[in-house]
Design an enzyme around this catalytic site. Structure first.
Site, mmCIF file in Angstrom:
data_model
loop_
_atom_site.group_PDB
_atom_site.id
_atom_site.type_symbol
_atom_site.label_atom_id
_atom_site.label_comp_id
_atom_site.label_asym_id
_atom_site.label_seq_id
_atom_site.Cartn_x
_atom_site.Cartn_y
_atom_site.Cartn_z
ATOM 1 N N GLY A 113 -0.681 -85.117 -4.687
ATOM 2 C CA GLY A 113 -1.738 -84.935 -5.679
ATOM 3 C C GLY A 113 -2.890 -84.147 -5.077
ATOM 4 O O GLY A 113 -3.014 -82.934 -5.271
ATOM 5 N N SER A 150 3.311 -95.812 -7.414
ATOM 6 C CA SER A 150 2.039 -95.089 -7.329
ATOM 7 C C SER A 150 0.903 -96.012 -7.734
ATOM 8 O O SER A 150 1.072 -96.891 -8.579
ATOM 9 C CB SER A 150 2.078 -93.883 -8.295
ATOM 10 O OG SER A 150 0.824 -93.225 -8.357
ATOM 11 N N HIS A 180 -1.921 -94.259 -8.467
ATOM 12 C CA HIS A 180 -2.748 -93.175 -9.007
ATOM 13 C C HIS A 180 -3.677 -92.608 -7.919
ATOM 14 O O HIS A 180 -4.800 -92.199 -8.186
ATOM 15 C CB HIS A 180 -3.583 -93.704 -10.182
ATOM 16 C CG HIS A 180 -3.732 -92.734 -11.315
ATOM 17 N ND1 HIS A 180 -3.066 -92.859 -12.498
ATOM 18 C CD2 HIS A 180 -4.498 -91.620 -11.451
ATOM 19 C CE1 HIS A 180 -3.418 -91.874 -13.306
ATOM 20 N NE2 HIS A 180 -4.275 -91.111 -12.688
ATOM 21 N N ASP A 237 4.032 -91.744 -4.449
ATOM 22 C CA ASP A 237 2.893 -90.920 -4.038
ATOM 23 C C ASP A 237 1.744 -91.828 -3.647
ATOM 24 O O ASP A 237 1.800 -93.043 -3.809
ATOM 25 C CB ASP A 237 2.495 -89.892 -5.115
ATOM 26 C CG ASP A 237 1.791 -90.508 -6.332
ATOM 27 O OD1 ASP A 237 1.285 -91.653 -6.251
ATOM 28 O OD2 ASP A 237 1.743 -89.834 -7.378
ATOM 29 N N SER A 282 0.732 -82.642 -16.067
ATOM 30 C CA SER A 282 -0.070 -83.681 -16.732
ATOM 31 C C SER A 282 -0.388 -83.266 -18.165
ATOM 32 O O SER A 282 -0.684 -82.099 -18.435
ATOM 33 C CB SER A 282 -1.381 -83.873 -15.964
ATOM 34 O OG SER A 282 -2.339 -84.511 -16.780
ATOM 35 N N LYS A 298 5.596 -94.012 -14.134
ATOM 36 C CA LYS A 298 4.689 -93.744 -13.004
ATOM 37 C C LYS A 298 3.567 -94.769 -12.970
ATOM 38 O O LYS A 298 2.880 -94.965 -13.984
ATOM 39 C CB LYS A 298 4.087 -92.336 -13.148
ATOM 40 C CG LYS A 298 3.082 -91.971 -12.071
ATOM 41 C CD LYS A 298 2.687 -90.497 -12.168
ATOM 42 C CE LYS A 298 1.772 -90.059 -11.055
ATOM 43 N NZ LYS A 298 0.384 -90.429 -11.248
ATOM 44 N N THR A 321 2.783 -92.454 -17.628
ATOM 45 C CA THR A 321 1.918 -93.046 -16.603
ATOM 46 C C THR A 321 1.347 -94.343 -17.159
ATOM 47 O O THR A 321 0.744 -94.361 -18.239
ATOM 48 C CB THR A 321 0.800 -92.063 -16.206
ATOM 49 O OG1 THR A 321 1.392 -90.936 -15.570
ATOM 50 C CG2 THR A 321 -0.184 -92.710 -15.245
ATOM 51 N N TYR A 329 0.039 -89.206 -20.918
ATOM 52 C CA TYR A 329 -0.844 -90.354 -21.132
ATOM 53 C C TYR A 329 -0.698 -90.691 -22.611
ATOM 54 O O TYR A 329 -0.955 -89.834 -23.468
ATOM 55 C CB TYR A 329 -2.301 -89.970 -20.871
ATOM 56 C CG TYR A 329 -2.697 -89.901 -19.419
ATOM 57 C CD1 TYR A 329 -2.338 -90.894 -18.518
ATOM 58 C CD2 TYR A 329 -3.479 -88.850 -18.952
ATOM 59 C CE1 TYR A 329 -2.729 -90.830 -17.190
ATOM 60 C CE2 TYR A 329 -3.878 -88.783 -17.626
ATOM 61 C CZ TYR A 329 -3.496 -89.782 -16.755
ATOM 62 O OH TYR A 329 -3.887 -89.718 -15.442
HETATM 63 C C1 LIG Z 1 -7.737 -84.807 -9.531
HETATM 64 C C2 LIG Z 1 -6.603 -85.717 -9.897
HETATM 65 C C3 LIG Z 1 -6.192 -85.782 -11.236
HETATM 66 C C4 LIG Z 1 -5.107 -86.597 -11.574
HETATM 67 N N1 LIG Z 1 -4.655 -86.612 -12.858
HETATM 68 C C5 LIG Z 1 -3.531 -87.317 -13.168
HETATM 69 C C6 LIG Z 1 -2.944 -87.212 -14.456
HETATM 70 O O1 LIG Z 1 -3.397 -86.469 -15.315
HETATM 71 N N2 LIG Z 1 -1.845 -87.966 -14.696
HETATM 72 C C7 LIG Z 1 -1.290 -88.797 -13.760
HETATM 73 O O2 LIG Z 1 -0.285 -89.465 -14.039
HETATM 74 N N3 LIG Z 1 -1.822 -88.895 -12.543
HETATM 75 C C8 LIG Z 1 -2.910 -88.162 -12.208
HETATM 76 N N4 LIG Z 1 -3.414 -88.214 -10.948
HETATM 77 C C9 LIG Z 1 -2.725 -89.025 -9.931
HETATM 78 C C10 LIG Z 1 -1.673 -88.182 -9.200
HETATM 79 O O3 LIG Z 1 -0.627 -87.828 -10.065
HETATM 80 C C11 LIG Z 1 -1.073 -88.935 -8.018
HETATM 81 O O4 LIG Z 1 -0.596 -90.183 -8.447
HETATM 82 C C12 LIG Z 1 -2.085 -89.135 -6.882
HETATM 83 O O5 LIG Z 1 -2.959 -88.039 -6.771
HETATM 84 C C13 LIG Z 1 -1.338 -89.331 -5.570
HETATM 85 O O6 LIG Z 1 -2.203 -89.547 -4.526
HETATM 86 P P1 LIG Z 1 -2.719 -88.379 -3.553
HETATM 87 O O7 LIG Z 1 -3.751 -87.622 -4.302
HETATM 88 O O8 LIG Z 1 -3.309 -89.129 -2.406
HETATM 89 O O9 LIG Z 1 -1.532 -87.517 -3.200
HETATM 90 C C14 LIG Z 1 -4.478 -87.390 -10.577
HETATM 91 C C15 LIG Z 1 -4.910 -87.311 -9.256
HETATM 92 C C16 LIG Z 1 -5.944 -86.467 -8.908
HETATM 93 C C17 LIG Z 1 -6.361 -86.387 -7.456
#
Ligand SMILES: Cc1cc2nc3c(=O)[nH]c(=O)nc-3n(C[C@H](O)[C@H](O)[C@H](O)COP(=O)(O)O)c2cc1C
Length: 357
Positions: free
Chosen positions: A293, A237, A239, A270, A112, A215, A161, A135
């Protein structure tokens, strides 16, 4: 084999319990939480918990291959560490710790752009199979600069994203007054983020010769637009339910997106994937790679780098068990014929994957 922790953690349930007891309330809520009512978070699990297996038997599963490929490179599982901003609040070393675990186990990492210690130092931390997620918080020149830096440091693909046009309301963080340092400066870039459009995707494809991952695709319509723009990877996704509340679960929209894409782009997914069975379901539906994630954060929160390696080992064990019991020896033999619709047996939420906690 990661011997020191193999005896300590026999199950993923114990990993989650250890993370919960280790992490202070602020980082724990940040990791686990979602937007507003957290309905999308729950629907991610609901979609997965609504798929049952149709096992085949008497098929000689004495040799099982649970490895896969990621951008034409071999990986130990069809799993990628999803991008997580602010990992430094979960584990010392932040993204560098995740990189070390990814390299040690043998899965790719998507870094990220809002995670310490940043693009260059994370690349230097381990010999990972890595891709970079941005981002968009600056102009075209700012984007181009990130692409150049990513390519210079061995990132093999670039991800935008796109489900963050507006900052969501994460109520656990708001109620806990958990002020995240990485969000403190984010406001300056907000107009670029909300101004992003398919024109930027077109410009990116015209300008850069690097595989592009989009994404945050959650509809057939946007998947079609991504295909029309020549995007290499459609990353389905929501997120992890942290952006738009009241969305559909990722696994629920995945089949119609796969059907409409017709192999013209790779489809990754995801959202709520916590167990080996979840991974197998996604691959059976037709996804190429599954992002984890929260599970990645939980592994790191439980015991740092070895904790995440152990988490991945347990996921692998579960994947191999499921493949064997489904009567297949590789993902090529796996398909929708192994799946059926069913009702969830527990009320779906993040922890419905860990009912013994
Ligand atoms: C703590 C946290 C921070 C995240 N930060 C980002 C990020 O910086 N960029 C991004 O594209 N997605 C971010 N995400 C989303 C994850 O990339 C992913 O899409 C998501 O966590 C998938 O779901 P899951 O946590 O149930 O596996 C974040 C998710 C979490 C839990």
């Amino acid at each position: 084999m990661n011997a020191p922790l193999a005896g300590q953690f026999l199950t993923l349930q114990e990993i989650v319990a250890a993370a919960r007891s280790n992490l202070p309330p602020g980082p724990w809520s940040y990791l686990i939480g979602g937007a507003e009512t957290e309905t999308t978070v729950r629907r991610n699990r609901q979609a997965l918990d609504s798929i049952a297996f149709r096992p085949r038997v008497l098929r000689d599963v004495s040799r099982i291959d649970s490895s896969s490929t990621f951008l034409n490179q071999k990986t130990r599982l069809p799993v990628m560490l999803a991008p997580i901003g602010g990992l430094e609040s979960i584990v010392e070393g932040g993204a560098a710790a995740a990189a070390r675990a990814a390299a040690q186990f043998g899965v790719p990492q998507m870094l990220s752009s809002v995670c310490q210690p940043g693009l260059e130092k994370t690349a230097a931390a381990a010999d990972t199979l890595r891709v970079f997620q941005l981002y968009v918080r600056g102009d075209d020149a700012w984007i181009d600069d990130h692409v150049r830096r990513a390519l210079d440091h061995g990132y093999r693909a670039f991800c935008l994203t796109v489900d963050v046009a507006v900052y969501s309301r994460r109520e656990r963080d708001l109620i806990g007054r958990f002020v995240k340092p990485w969000r403190a400066t984010a406001g300056e870039g907000a107009p670029f983020q909300s101004g992003l459009s398919w024109d930027h995707v077109k410009r990116f494809k015209d300008k850069h010769d690097v595989p592009l991952i989009i994404k945050g695709i959650a509809t057939v319509e946007d998947a079609q637009l991504a295909v029309q723009h020549g995007v290499e990877v459609i990353y389905v996704s929501n997120h992890g339910g942290r952006q738009l509340d009241h969305g559909l679960g990722s696994a629920a929209v995945l089949p119609e997106i796969l059907k409409s894409v017709k192999g013209k782009a790779e489809v990754w997914v995801d959202g709520g994937f916590m167990r080996g069975t979840d991974i197998v379901k996604a691959i059976a539906l037709g996804a190429k790679t599954v992002g984890i994630g929260r599970l990645c954060g939980l592994g790191l929160g439980a015991a740092g780098v070895p904790g995440l390696v152990r988490t991945l080992e347990l996921v692998e064990e579960e994947v191999r068990t499921s493949l064997g019991l489904l009567g297949v020896t590789s993902y090529a033999e796996l398909g929708p014929q192994h799946l059926a619709a069913a009702s969830p047996v527990n009320a779906p939420d993040t922890f419905s994957a860990f009912p013994l906690l």
